[in-house]
Design a protein around this motif. Structure first.
Motif, short mmCIF file in Angstrom:
data_model
loop_
_atom_site.label_atom_id
_atom_site.label_comp_id
_atom_site.label_asym_id
_atom_site.label_seq_id
_atom_site.Cartn_x
_atom_site.Cartn_y
_atom_site.Cartn_z
N PRO A 224 39.21 33.03 37.79
CA PRO A 224 39.67 34.14 37.12
C PRO A 224 39.94 33.48 36.04
O PRO A 224 41.18 32.91 35.74
N ARG A 225 40.25 33.87 34.52
CA ARG A 225 40.48 33.50 33.13
C ARG A 225 42.01 34.29 33.45
O ARG A 225 43.00 33.88 32.49
N ARG A 226 42.69 35.56 34.12
CA ARG A 226 43.70 36.09 34.82
C ARG A 226 44.31 36.25 35.50
O ARG A 226 43.19 36.31 36.63
N PRO A 227 45.50 35.83 35.80
CA PRO A 227 45.11 36.10 37.39
C PRO A 227 44.92 37.80 37.80
O PRO A 227 44.73 38.51 36.99
N LEU A 228 44.41 38.09 38.95
CA LEU A 228 43.99 39.01 39.64
C LEU A 228 45.15 40.37 39.73
O LEU A 228 45.57 39.79 40.33
N GLU A 229 44.87 41.48 40.19
CA GLU A 229 45.63 42.02 40.50
C GLU A 229 45.94 42.07 41.34
O GLU A 229 45.16 41.66 42.55
N PRO A 230 46.92 42.75 42.00
CA PRO A 230 46.98 42.81 43.89
C PRO A 230 46.39 43.95 43.93
O PRO A 230 46.04 44.76 44.32
N GLY A 231 46.03 43.59 45.66
CA GLY A 231 44.71 44.10 46.19
C GLY A 231 43.74 44.10 46.76
O GLY A 231 43.29 42.93 46.59
N ARG A 232 42.56 44.81 46.68
CA ARG A 232 41.33 44.44 47.65
C ARG A 232 40.76 44.44 45.90
O ARG A 232 40.39 44.80 45.31
N HIS A 233 39.72 43.03 45.70
CA HIS A 233 38.18 42.86 45.20
C HIS A 233 37.44 42.83 45.28
O HIS A 233 37.23 42.56 46.30
N THR A 234 36.35 43.35 45.03
CA THR A 234 34.49 42.74 45.61
C THR A 234 34.06 42.04 44.50
O THR A 234 33.48 42.51 43.07
N VAL A 235 33.10 41.41 44.99
CA VAL A 235 32.51 40.35 44.75
C VAL A 235 30.74 40.88 44.65
O VAL A 235 30.17 40.82 46.09
N ARG A 236 30.15 40.80 43.93
CA ARG A 236 28.85 41.42 43.86
C ARG A 236 27.64 39.90 43.27
O ARG A 236 28.21 39.38 41.74
N VAL A 237 26.51 39.63 44.36
CA VAL A 237 25.88 37.95 43.11
C VAL A 237 24.62 38.97 44.08
O VAL A 237 24.14 39.73 44.82
N SER A 238 23.41 38.92 42.66
CA SER A 238 22.71 39.55 42.35
C SER A 238 21.05 38.65 41.75
O SER A 238 21.98 37.67 40.76
N GLY A 239 19.84 38.95 42.07
CA GLY A 239 19.11 37.75 41.71
C GLY A 239 17.62 37.73 42.42
O GLY A 239 17.82 38.23 43.52
N MET A 240 17.15 36.43 42.34
CA MET A 240 15.81 36.44 42.66
C MET A 240 15.67 34.78 42.48
O MET A 240 15.97 34.17 42.38
#
Length: 255
Positions: A224-240
């Motif tokens: 991350p370029r800056r600190p993530l906010e407190p709480g829940r975060h979702t990462v999604r990866v898509s492609g082929m």
């Protein structure tokens, strides 16, 4: 009294005249489902239906069909499996493998997204396209010149059944972080099979961070370029994958 009636009539005419374009705009933003090689696509800009044509965001379609895309100064150039497609924003003229072709409707910009005619793009990349009017669903198969998707390279299905891919989530392993973590913890994962680099997209909480992701032959990492906010975060990866299988998975962590 007559003046009041006249003003009321003018107001009614104004409302009626305005309702026409508003209704037309609602029709343009119709709920259209797009399925590519068995996987339903999710766009950050919903598909639009205009003049009987479905338009979708530029990169989503090209990359799902295995093509790399370069967009510059209103010109769209895509290359995939020996096919070259070139379109121009606002122009009905396109080029496919050096041959000039005419579009029914040209690509255009909607907000911050470039939208392209779905059927033309898919068929130009060698895929077959079917439209179900009852469910407003576009089904696309192929786009890689044939073989495992049953297409013979000119958009016609050759009768061979398409491959059954693995669960789209199974191609991404060792997903990090998990559970609770710090606000600057690197986000990473491994790929179970070689991926088409140009097709991979990584988002965090819906924000595309792909340009800042470091990729190697085994997976990726993003700090991350800056600190993530407190709480829940979702990462999604898509492609082929290199073999043409769709990849789409997500996971959550907390800061």
């Amino acid at each position: 009294m007559r003046n009041s009636l006249f003003l009321a009539a003018c107001a009614a005419c104004t409302i009626f005249a305005a309702s026409g374009p508003i209704a037309a705009l609602a029709q343009q933003n119709a709920d259209v489902t797009v399925i590519v090689n068995g996987s339903r696509m999710n766009f950050d800009q919903p598909p639009l239906e205009q003049a009987g044509r479905v338009f979708v965001p530029l990169r989503g379609v090209f990359e799902q069909l295995g093509a790399s895309v370069v967009y510059q100064n209103g010109t769209i150039n895509a290359t995939g499996d020996g096919r070259n497609v070139s379109l121009q924003i606002g122009s009905n003229q396109a080029t496919v493998d050096g041959q000039s072709q005419t579009l029914d409707s040209p690509p255009f910009v909607e907000g911050s997204r470039t939208l392209v005619p779905l059927r033309f793009v898919a068929q130009a990349l060698g895929a077959s396209v079917d439209w179900n009017n009852n469910t407003s669903t576009v089904t696309i198969n192929g786009g890689r010149g044939g073989d495992d998707h049953g297409n013979n390279g000119n958009g016609n299905y050759n009768g061979n059944p398409p491959m059954r891919p693995m669960n789209p989530a199974a191609y991404v392993t060792n997903r990090q972080p998990q559970g609770n973590t710090g606000p600057m913890t690197p986000i990473s994962a491994d790929f179970a099979q070689p991926m088409r680099r140009s097709s991979v997209r990584v988002t965090i909480d819906g924000n595309d961070v792909t340009p800042s992701v470091y990729f190697n032959s085994n997976g990726f990492q993003y700090t991350p370029r800056r600190p993530l906010e407190p709480g829940r975060h979702t990462v999604r990866v898509s492609g082929m994958t290199q073999s043409g299988a769709s990849v789409d998975t997500s996971w959550e962590f907390r800061v």
